[in-house]
Design a protein around this motif. Structure first.
Motif, PDB file in Angstrom:
ATOM      1  N   GLN A   9       0.825  -1.208   0.000  1.00 21.13           N
ATOM      2  CA  GLN A   9       0.000   0.000   0.000  1.00 21.13           C
ATOM      3  C   GLN A   9       0.854   1.251   0.000  1.00 21.13           C
ATOM      4  OE1 GLN A   9      -2.549  -0.796   3.456  1.00 21.13           O
ATOM      5  NE2 GLN A   9      -4.281  -0.874   2.030  1.00 21.13           N
ATOM      6  N   SER A  10       2.039   1.136   0.582  1.00 16.04           N
ATOM      7  CA  SER A  10       2.949   2.265   0.597  1.00 16.04           C
ATOM      8  C   SER A  10       4.381   1.754   0.594  1.00 16.04           C
ATOM      9  CB  SER A  10       2.696   3.156   1.820  1.00 16.04           C
ATOM     10  OG  SER A  10       2.934   2.445   3.000  1.00 16.04           O
ATOM     11  N   GLN A  37       0.282   6.997 -12.919  1.00 15.79           N
ATOM     12  CA  GLN A  37       1.015   7.737 -11.894  1.00 15.79           C
ATOM     13  C   GLN A  37       0.213   8.992 -11.547  1.00 15.79           C
ATOM     14  OE1 GLN A  37       4.427  10.056 -13.310  1.00 15.79           O
ATOM     15  NE2 GLN A  37       5.689   9.086 -11.740  1.00 15.79           N
ATOM     16  N   THR A  87       1.509   8.565  -6.172  1.00 13.13           N
ATOM     17  CA  THR A  87       0.695   7.370  -6.000  1.00 13.13           C
ATOM     18  C   THR A  87       0.626   6.642  -7.335  1.00 13.13           C
ATOM     19  OG1 THR A  87      -0.631   8.380  -4.244  1.00 13.13           O
ATOM     20  CG2 THR A  87      -1.587   6.488  -5.379  1.00 13.13           C
ATOM     21  N   TYR A  88       0.819   5.343  -7.283  1.00 16.64           N
ATOM     22  CA  TYR A  88       0.834   4.532  -8.496  1.00 16.64           C
ATOM     23  C   TYR A  88      -0.340   3.550  -8.474  1.00 16.64           C
ATOM     24  CZ  TYR A  88       5.435   6.445  -9.295  1.00 16.64           C
ATOM     25  OH  TYR A  88       6.478   7.317  -9.525  1.00 16.64           O
ATOM     26  N   GLY A 106      -4.085   1.446  -5.327  1.00 23.15           N
ATOM     27  CA  GLY A 106      -3.036   2.441  -5.340  1.00 23.15           C
ATOM     28  C   GLY A 106      -1.935   2.187  -4.325  1.00 23.15           C
ATOM     29  N   LYS A 108       1.309   4.414  -2.472  1.00 25.40           N
ATOM     30  CA  LYS A 108       1.994   5.693  -2.300  1.00 25.40           C
ATOM     31  C   LYS A 108       3.492   5.457  -2.181  1.00 25.40           C
ATOM     32  CE  LYS A 108       2.069   9.949   0.403  1.00 25.40           C
ATOM     33  NZ  LYS A 108       1.489  10.694   1.539  1.00 25.40           N
TER      34      LYS A 108
END
Lengths: 113, 114
Positions: A9-10, A37, A87-88, A106, A108
């Protein structure tokens, strides 16, 4: 039922490092796999995309790897830069069917200087 | 940048009031989409259009309606806004469909329902 699962998630990486993000999908009819992106305050923008006739696609520092048997695809960012912090979103779609994509939730990315 | 304009960019409205968001494009693309973006949920499709007066539901269409009377405009209406519709709304356009090529997104509309 979530059709496209994105992980992690990140992610926090140091400048110059490699950022890796993964997606898994369920629908074997999917045949188009883009990564979008998004910078804060902006709309998402297409970064790179792959179709299942190839296992890898590279554009500059960005590479998509695709594993059809595992129903997974990943994005690698080489030599990560602070400007890559965003964020991808991974996504999947079917060219010959629906006109819409299914997006992951997504990830981050933060690249520390 | 693709010619997509969302209006308004920010809006605060009261629960129970109708709200209309506008997406205007200058690219003459056939497909137009409305998404909402919420923390932990990513991008979720509300409705999309594949031509003038041709629309279909997405995964979170309840409480929303759309209209497309001309190629360049796609309107999203919240008939009676609720707090759960507080979100950032994005419009997207695509020439041949999102699964056939690039989709271009607008700058977003931040909607707050109080």
């Amino acid at each position: 039922q979530q059709q496209v699962k994105q992980s992690p998630q990140s992610l926090i990486v140091q400048k110059g490092g490699i950022s890796i993000m993964n997606c898994a999908y369920e629908n074997t009819a999917f045949d188009y796999f883009p990564w979008y992106q998004q910078f804060p305050g902006k709309g998402p923008a297409l970064l790179i995309a792959i179709r299942p006739d190839v296992s890898e696609k590279k554009e500059g520092r960005f590479t998509i790897s695709f594993n059809k048997s595992a129903k997974q695809f990943s994005l690698h960012i080489m030599d990560s830069q602070p400007g890559d912090s965003a964020t991808y979103f991974c996504a999947a779609g079917t060219q010959g069917g629906s006109e819409k994509l299914v997006f992951g939730k997504g990830m981050k990315l933060t690249v520390n200087p | 940048d693709a010619g997509i304009t969302q209006s308004p960019r920010h809006k605060v409205t009261e629960t129970g009031t109708p709200v209309t968001l506008r997406c205007h494009q200058t690219e003459n693309h056939r497909y137009m989409y409305w998404y909402r973006q919420d923390p932990g949920h990513g991008l979720r499709l509300i409705h999309y259009s594949y031509g003038v007066k041709d629309t279909d539901k997405g995964e979170v269409s309840d409480g929303y309606s759309v209209s497309r009377s001309k190629t360049e405009d796609f309107l999203l209406t919240l008939e009676s806004a609720t707090s759960s519709q507080t979100s950032v709304y994005f419009c997207a356009i695509s020439e041949g469909g999102q699964a056939r090529g690039e989709a271009f997104f607008g700058q977003g509309t931040r909607l707050t329902v109080v």
